[in-house]
Design a protein around this motif. Structure first.
Motif, PDB file in Angstrom:
ATOM      1  N   LYS A 198      -0.148  37.326  24.897  1.00 34.17           N
ATOM      2  CA  LYS A 198       0.691  36.431  24.303  1.00 34.17           C
ATOM      3  C   LYS A 198       0.315  34.927  24.851  1.00 34.17           C
ATOM      4  N   SER A 204       0.421  30.535  23.559  1.00 35.43           N
ATOM      5  CA  SER A 204       0.819  29.564  22.431  1.00 35.43           C
ATOM      6  C   SER A 204       0.081  28.247  22.907  1.00 35.43           C
ATOM      7  N   THR A 233      10.063  35.905  17.755  1.00 35.95           N
ATOM      8  CA  THR A 233       9.264  34.528  17.432  1.00 35.95           C
ATOM      9  C   THR A 233       9.709  34.348  15.948  1.00 35.95           C
ATOM     10  N   THR A 239       6.527  29.776  13.578  1.00 40.36           N
ATOM     11  CA  THR A 239       5.487  29.437  14.557  1.00 40.36           C
ATOM     12  C   THR A 239       4.222  30.460  14.388  1.00 40.36           C
ATOM     13  N   CYS A 268      10.309  33.007  23.994  1.00 38.28           N
ATOM     14  CA  CYS A 268       9.185  32.758  23.193  1.00 38.28           C
ATOM     15  C   CYS A 268       8.892  31.454  22.685  1.00 38.28           C
ATOM     16  N   PRO A 269       8.082  31.037  22.017  1.00 39.73           N
ATOM     17  CA  PRO A 269       7.793  29.659  21.354  1.00 39.73           C
ATOM     18  C   PRO A 269       8.612  29.824  20.076  1.00 39.73           C
ATOM     19  N   ARG A 302       2.775  27.156  16.779  1.00 38.69           N
ATOM     20  CA  ARG A 302       2.394  27.524  18.249  1.00 38.69           C
ATOM     21  C   ARG A 302       1.592  28.956  18.445  1.00 38.69           C
ATOM     22  N   THR A 303       2.271  30.048  17.920  1.00 47.74           N
ATOM     23  CA  THR A 303       1.650  31.367  18.028  1.00 47.74           C
ATOM     24  C   THR A 303       0.525  31.636  17.106  1.00 47.74           C
TER      25      THR A 303
END
Length: 460
Positions: free
Chosen positions: A146, A148, A200, A204, A230-231, A236-237
């Motif tokens: 994980k 971001s 998520t 994202t 989480c973002p 971002r991801t």
């Protein structure tokens, strides 16, 4: 003086060796990896500008040459044979890198939020037995760590692992059962690249330039709330966990996500469609994209969960997609259904029929095909309707007139069609089925797969 010259030469040699020993690869190219069979695959990495790179594979011993550009990037295209291995790949510049135990087979990207991320060690139905028997040396996992980022990255963290009880229990359960079924049916090595993160939202996982160019996506992303685990920011991801994989040759993608987007369900079809198209555009492949419909659960606001399920059903208009039903293998009090085996098998059956053409018959649940109205009756027709039957006598149909006020209705099964009526609606114009966050379908087909909930209210 001679000692000074000697040590000077040593230092120059070390410095020169260090500066020229620069050939390197992204982490996805490593020992134990699986490459897509019978294809032209891209291999890339970094080196010194204008450094000559030679790539040689043990399956054909052909030397493929290139040079790193002024930005220190290089890439080559390799032709892979039919499934097999293990092979080795040697990349030689000023230094040499050798990749060992490389298999050729079928490679799938597995992504989404927690229901895709969920591992056998976290608790699944019959998990201990599944873990104990997970010895499949030709199934390989690449679990993306994980991360971001606010811009697209060139590399990510992860490593290829051979499937053993120890590695399987910490990998995606859905991906494992999917890959195991493919391996058994196709008799080829399977590579499973798992890039998922619980909680998520879809936004994202979409490139930010795609979101910025679309007002609907921009408005939806602005409504996302920051989470602690989480973002939630757009892209971002994608930047950290998908962008570095773009170009790695795939057979297809499986996706399990949507629960978080119940906070803003009305734009999910638009968002999800944009995600699928953006990934295909960036891979320059019309990749098969199969996804799981989220399970019935009390998601909070009324109709939020069923609206996402409806958005997922409607996303099937995108070519080369397929949807796994989950309403019959869940409990409405757990957002993480523990039966991951059947989810994985249903993913595999869709892929085996639609992509590999090795199985026949029905592999998807009944889906709304068409509705017609005559007098007080609505005639509802389904796709994948062979052997249609009712599991119980619950009446989950509703009809509405032009006022769009829905009332409970009775559905009478006539072969592959339902005649739906309500004493309270004299002239129906709309019909819906299993319309509720926790409503569980009771219509099944010959393959014992449940029908999707639906509404015709917004189909105009």
């Amino acid at each position: 003086m001679n000692k000074i010259i000697y040590y000077t030469l040593i230092l120059l040699f070390v410095a020169t060796g260090t500066s020229f020993s620069n050939v390197s690869l992204p982490s996805v190219f490593a020992d134990h990896m699986v490459l897509q069979q019978n294809a032209e695959v891209k291999l890339w990495g970094w080196g010194n500008p204008m450094e000559e790179i030679t790539v040689t594979t043990s399956w054909d011993s052909v030397e493929v040459k290139t040079k790193a550009d002024r930005h220190a990037n290089w890439q080559v295209l390799l032709k892979t044979p039919l499934a097999g291995g293990p092979y080795s790949i040697t990349i030689k510049g000023y230094n040499q890198v050798t990749l060992n135990d490389v298999l050729i087979g079928e490679v799938w990207l597995c992504s989404g939020q927690s229901n895709m991320e969920w591992t056998p060690s976290a608790g699944i139905t019959n998990g201990e037995e599944a873990i104990k028997n997970a010895n499949f040396p030709e199934i390989r996992f690449f679990n993306v760590v994980k991360n971001s980022a606010d811009s697209p990255q060139l590399d990510l963290k992860g490593e290829w692992q051979v499937c053993t009880p120890n590695t399987m229990q910490y990998s995606s359960a859905v991906a494992y059962f999917f890959g195991k079924k493919l391996h058994e049916n196709l008799d080829v090595p399977i590579g499973l690249v798992n890039s998922s993160w619980g909680g998520t939202p879809a936004e994202t996982w979409i490139p930010q330039n795609v979101i910025n160019a679309d007002q609907t996506l921009k408005k939806a992303s602005q409504k996302l709330k920051a989470e602690t685990w989480c973002p939630s920011e757009p892209g971002r991801t994608y930047n950290a966990m998908i962008a570095p994989l773009v170009g790695f040759k795939l057979a297809g993608i499986i996706w399990y996500q949507g629960e978080t987007n119940t906070a803003n369900p009305d734009t999910y079809q638009h968002t999800f469609t944009a995600l699928i198209r953006s990934w295909r555009d960036n891979w320059t492949q019309q990749l098969p994209f199969y996804y799981a419909q989220i399970a019935p659960y009390e998601y909070g606001s009324p109709e939020s969960g069923v609206k996402v399920r409806e958005a997922q059903r409607r996303t099937l208009v995108v070519p080369n997609t397929g949807m796994v039903m989950t309403s019959d293998i869940c409990t409405t009090d757990d957002i993480h259904p523990r039966n991951k085996l059947d989810v994985g098998l249903r993913f595999a059956n869709i892929a085996l029929k639609n992509h590999y053409h090795t199985v026949q018959g029905i592999v998807e649940g009944p889906l709304l095909d068409s509705v017609s109205f005559k007098g007080k009756k609505a005639y509802v027709y389904f796709k994948h309707a062979e052997g249609l039957y009712l599991k119980n006598k619950d009446h989950l149909f509703e009809v509405a007139g032009v006022d769009k006020v829905f009332y409970a209705a009775k559905g009478t099964l006539k072969k592959s069609m339902f005649i739906v009526t309500s004493d309270r609606v004299s002239e129906p114009k709309y019909v819906r089925y299993a319309w509720g966050n926790t409503s569980i379908s009771n219509i099944f087909n010959k393959a014992n797969l449940p029908a999707s909930s639906f509404t015709t209210e917004t189909s105009e």
